[in-house]
Write an enzyme that holds these catalytic residues in place. Structure first.
Site, mmCIF file in Angstrom:
data_model
loop_
_atom_site.group_PDB
_atom_site.id
_atom_site.type_symbol
_atom_site.label_atom_id
_atom_site.label_comp_id
_atom_site.label_asym_id
_atom_site.label_seq_id
_atom_site.Cartn_x
_atom_site.Cartn_y
_atom_site.Cartn_z
ATOM 1 N N ASP A 84 0.795 -0.927 -0.032
ATOM 2 C CA ASP A 84 0.056 0.056 0.060
ATOM 3 C C ASP A 84 0.929 1.323 -0.209
ATOM 4 O O ASP A 84 1.942 1.151 0.671
ATOM 5 C CB ASP A 84 -0.975 -0.107 1.139
ATOM 6 C CG ASP A 84 -1.936 1.178 1.562
ATOM 7 O OD1 ASP A 84 -2.814 1.251 0.486
ATOM 8 O OD2 ASP A 84 -1.666 1.949 2.271
ATOM 9 N N GLU A 100 1.578 0.118 -5.128
ATOM 10 C CA GLU A 100 1.216 1.622 -5.542
ATOM 11 C C GLU A 100 2.362 2.218 -5.491
ATOM 12 O O GLU A 100 2.886 3.039 -4.450
ATOM 13 C CB GLU A 100 0.000 2.065 -4.677
ATOM 14 C CG GLU A 100 -1.277 1.303 -4.636
ATOM 15 C CD GLU A 100 -2.280 1.957 -3.538
ATOM 16 O OE1 GLU A 100 -3.359 1.899 -3.953
ATOM 17 O OE2 GLU A 100 -1.821 1.845 -2.420
#
Length: 682
Positions: free
Chosen positions: A343, A373
Site C-alpha cells: 500500500d 502502488e
C-alpha cells in the site's frame, strides 16, 4: 521527539542485525529481545494465560510479574526465562531519562490477545494444520504467468448465497464442493474454475478498527466493517476473520489452513501489506519503545503525513527497514505467503524495496511476487527516495500501471472516459500499455501490474455505468458532504432502492452496452503484456451501488452476491475463457522487452480501434501467429489482416481456445465494443 544527535546515534551505532527480536522459544527456555536504545530501564511484564477470559490457576504457574531485562549492545534489552511459558501474555515497560515510562506490545509479537491488547507467547509448531509440513508453493516461473484476483476475506463468503458455513472467515476458503441451484461452482471451487493463479487478499494482518469481540453480531450498518488499512500488529493475523479471536493460536492455525487450502488448489496467496503508516502514532508500540525514530517528521518536528492518515513510517531508517524485511520474511516463511502488495509504495524508500526483493528472491523463493502502488497520498519529506513509477526498473518488483488504467477506463470516480468507455484518441497510449509499458516506465513486462479497478474508487460495473450517465437511472447511492446518503435514512434503505442491472435483458446479456464495455476493459487487461489483476466479482458484474469508497460501508454494499453467477453466467464464461487463453498460450506472456519489441507488431490503430499481431513461434506457442483486435467503436469494423487461414477464438461474447469460426481471406469483421482474437498455424 528525540534530539537530532541522538537520532543519528541510533541510526549509525545502535542498530541490530540479528533475526531473533521478539520471543524465541526453546524446549524449556524462553528468550525475549526488544530494541529500545533510548530506554534507561526495561521490564518484561509477564501475565498468566487466559482461558475463556479468566486466569487459569495451575500449581506451577507464574503469577503476574515485572521482570528486569538486561541492557545489551546495539540498543537491545534481553531476558531469558526457564520453564514452559506457552500461552503466557506479555508486555514491555520502558523507562526513559526523563523518568516517564509506558507499556508497549512487542512490535515483533507473533500472537496477541483479542483486539491486540497484549502479546502472547506461542509455539508456532503447534499451530500447523494437518498437512502443513507437506505444503508446497504453486509453481510460478515468471510474474507474467500470474493472474491476480483482489479479494476481501469477509466479502468472499458473508452473503447467504455463498453457501459457505464459515462466513467471513479464513476457513471459508477450505470449503469445497459447493454449488448453486443450477450446479455452478461457488467459493474456492469458483476460483479454480475461473482460472486465476493468485488470490490477492486485502489486509489480513491485525488491524485496529474492527472490534474482534463484536465481529459476529449484526454489522450490516458497517459499524464494525473495514478493509483493514489501519495496522496494529504487523506480524499477527487479523482476529475478526478467525472463528475465535479470543484464542491466540486459532487465528494462526486458521490462516495457515486458508493458505494450505488455496495451495492445494494450485492458487497462491498475496498479502496486502501497509508498512507506510500505522493506525496510531503516539500510542503505537514503535513510538513507545523508541520515541521519534519510527516516524518521519517535518522540519518543524511535527509528524509528516504523506499517507493522509496522520503519520508515515520512516522506512529509510536502518531499524525500520530491518523491521519491514523481517516482517515480510516471517509471513513468507512461517505462513508460506506467495507475494506482497504494498500500500502507498511511494512512501517506502527505493533502497528498502530493492533490498527486500533481493533478500526474498535469494533466500526464500524466487517466485515470490512483489508489487505496489507507486505513489503517496500527500506530500512526503522522503522526496527523491520515493518508490515511484520507474524506480522499480530491474529491481525485482512491479508497480501498478495507473497510466494504462486511466487510458482504458478514464478517471476513477467521475464521468471521465477512456478507450473502453467512449473516449477518442486513446489508441497511442493504449498501444504503450498493451506492450507492457516498455516505452513508458518498465524494463520489461514483469514490472507492470495491469488493471482497471481495485477496491478503491468505483468498481468496474459502477464506473462504466457512470460514464454512460446511468448513475441516477440505476438509483445509485449519492453521498452528501456530511456523509449522509441523499434521500435515505440508512445504507440498507439506499441499497434496496438501487437497480444496478435495470438495463440488462436477461435473454441478451452480452448485447448490453455496459456489459460489453466492462468485458472490453478487462479483456484488454487479460490479453496485454504484463501482470494482469482483476477485482473480485468483476466476473459476476459485481456492483457496489455507486459507492466509491466502501471501506466502512458494511456487508450490504460489499458482500459478493453469488446468485449473480447463474444470472450472468455468460459473463463468467467469457472471463474464464480469456484467462484460459492467456494461461495456455505463452505469446500473451512475453518475458522481456526485447521479445515484445521484436514480436508484437502493430497492424492498425485509430478511431477507437487497435489491432496487432503476435509472433507465437518466438514464444514456443502452438499457435504460430496471433492477431488481437480491440474495437471500442459502437459499430462493426472491417479490418485488413495478413492473408492466410485464421481460426477465431474470441469474438462477441465468446472467449477461449476453441475455434468459433474460420476466416480464409485478408479481411475480418470485428463486432462493436468487443475483442477479436484469432490464430494461424501457418
Amino acid at each position: 521527539m528525540i534530539e537530532e544527535d541522538k537520532q543519528e546515534l541510533l541510526i549509525s551505532e545502535d542498530t541490530y542485525k540479528g533475526r531473533d527480536l521478539g520471543v524465541t522459544l526453546e524446549a524449556q527456555t524462553c528468550h525475549f529481545k526488544v530494541w529500545s536504545p533510548l530506554a534507561v530501564q526495561m521490564e518484561l511484564l509477564l501475565y498468566p494465560p487466559l482461558t475463556g477470559g479468566s486466569p487459569e490457576e495451575e500449581p506451577n504457574q507464574r503469577k503476574q510479574q515485572a521482570l528486569p531485562m538486561q541492557k545489551k549492545e546495539q540498543g537491545i534489552w534481553a531476558l531469558e526465562l526457564e520453564g514452559d511459558l506457552s500461552s503466557y501474555r506479555y508486555m514491555y515497560k520502558p523507562t526513559f531519562e526523563d523518568g516517564h515510562s509506558t507499556h508497549a506490545v512487542d512490535p515483533y509479537a507473533r500472537a496477541v490477545t483479542m483486539n491486540g491488547e497484549m502479546g502472547v507467547i506461542v509455539r508456532l509448531e503447534q499451530t500447523h494444520p494437518k498437512g502443513w509440513s507437506e505444503d508446497i508453493r504453486p509453481e510460478l516461473t515468471s510474474p507474467v504467468d500470474a493472474v491476480l484476483y483482489e479479494l476481501h476475506v469477509r466479502d468472499f463468503s458473508i452473503h447467504p448465497s455463498s453457501g459457505i458455513t464459515n462466513k467471513g472467515k479464513y476457513m471459508a476458503f477450505t470449503e469445497t464442493g459447493l454449488r448453486d441451484s443450477e450446479g455452478n461452482t461457488l467459493g474456492i471451487d469458483h476460483l479454480v474454475e475461473l482460472g486465476i493463479t493468485h488470490v490477492h487478499l486485502l489486509p489480513v494482518f491485525d488491524f485496529a478498527t474492527v472490534d474482534e469481540s463484536g465481529v459476529d453480531v449484526d454489522t450490516s450498518d458497517g459499524s464494525n466493517y473495514n478493509w483493514g488499512y489501519d495496522p496494529l500488529h504487523y506480524n499477527v493475523p487479523e482476529g475478526s476473520y478467525a472463528s475465535r479471536a479470543d484464542d491466540p493460536e486459532t487465528r494462526i492455525r486458521e490462516f495457515k489452513s486458508m493458505v494450505l487450502a488455496l495451495h492445494n488448489k494450485g492458487i497462491g496467496v498475496i498479502m496486502d501489506v501497509v508498512y507506510n503508516h500505522t493506525f496510531n502514532t503516539a500510542g503505537s508500540s514503535f513510538e513507545k519503545l523508541v520515541p521519534g525514530y519510527y516516524y518521519r517528521q517535518n522540519a518543524n518536528g511535527t509528524y509528516s503525513n504523506g499517507s493522509g492518515t496522520g503519520n508515515e513510517v520512516a522506512t529509510e531508517r536502518t531499524m525500520v527497514r530491518k523491521f519491514i524485511i523481517d516482517s515480510v520474511r516471517y509471513w513468507a516463511e512461517e505462513y508460506h505467503v506467495d507475494g506482497f502488495r504494498f500500500d502507498l509504495l511511494g512512501l517506502i524508500d527505493t533502497t528498502t524495496m530493492k533490498q527486500l526483493a533481493a533478500e526474498l528472491h535469494t533466500e526464500v523463493s524466487p517466485s515470490i511476487l512483489l508489487y505496489g502502488e507507486p505513489w503517496g497520498a500527500l506530500d512526503s519529506p522522503l522526496g527523491d527516495d520515493m518508490t515511484l513509477k520507474g524506480t522499480q526498473r530491474g529491481a525485482g518488483f512491479a508497480v501498478f500501471n495507473d497510466n494504462f488504467r486511466g487510458v482504458i477506463k478514464g478517471d476513477s470516480d467521475g464521468m471521465g472516459t477512456g478507450f473502453a468507455t467512449g473516449a477518442d484518441g486513446k489508441e497511442d497510449e493504449l498501444w504503450t500499455g498493451v506492450r507492457g509499458a516498455i516505452q513508458d516506465f518498465t524494463d520489461g513486462p514483469s514490472e507492470t501490474i495491469n488493471y482497471v479497478t481495485v477496491h478503491d474508487n468505483l468498481n468496474l460495473w459502477d464506473k462504466v455505468a457512470r460514464t454512460q450517465g446511468l448513475h441516477d437511472t440505476l438509483n445509485f447511492l449519492t453521498y452528501d458532504e456530511d456523509g449522509s446518503i441523499r434521500g435515505c435514512q440508512s445504507v440498507e434503505e439506499a441499497v434496496e432502492k438501487t437497480k444496478p442491472y435495470l438495463q440488462i435483458d436477461s435473454e441478451h446479456i452480452l448485447e448490453n452496452e455496459t456489459v460489453r464495455r466492462c468485458l472490453l476493459a478487462n479483456g484488454i487487461v487479460l490479453t496485454s503484456q504484463g501482470v494482469p489483476l482483476i477485482a473480485a466479482g468483476d466476473e459476476l458484474l459485481r456492483s457496489k451501488y455507486g459507492d466509491a469508497n466502501s471501506h466502512q460501508s458494511g456487508d450490504v454494499v460489499n458482500a459478493i452476491h453469488w446468485e449473480q453467477k447463474k444470472l450472468f453466467k455468460p459473463v463468467f464464461d467469457y472471463y474464464r475463457g480469456l484467462i484460459r487463453l492467456r494461461r495456455e498460450h505463452p505469446v500473451f506472456r512475453f518475458r522481456t522487452r526485447e521479445e515484445i519489441e521484436k514480436h508484437v507488431r502493430l497492424i492498425e490503430k485509430g478511431n477507437g480501434l487497435l489491432a496487432y499481431e503476435l509472433n507465437g513461434t518466438a514464444a514456443s506457442d502452438s499457435w504460430e501467429r496471433i492477431v488481437v483486435i480491440y474495437n471500442a467503436a459502437k459499430e462493426n469494423r472491417d479490418i485488413s489482416v495478413p492473408t492466410g487461414t485464421w481460426n477465431v477464438v474470441v469474438e462477441k461474447g465468446q472467449a477461449g481456445v476453441d475455434t468459433i469460426r474460420t476466416k480464409h481471406d485478408g479481411q475480418v469483421n470485428v463486432n462493436a465494443l468487443s475483442i477479436t482474437v484469432m490464430y494461424s498455424k501457418s
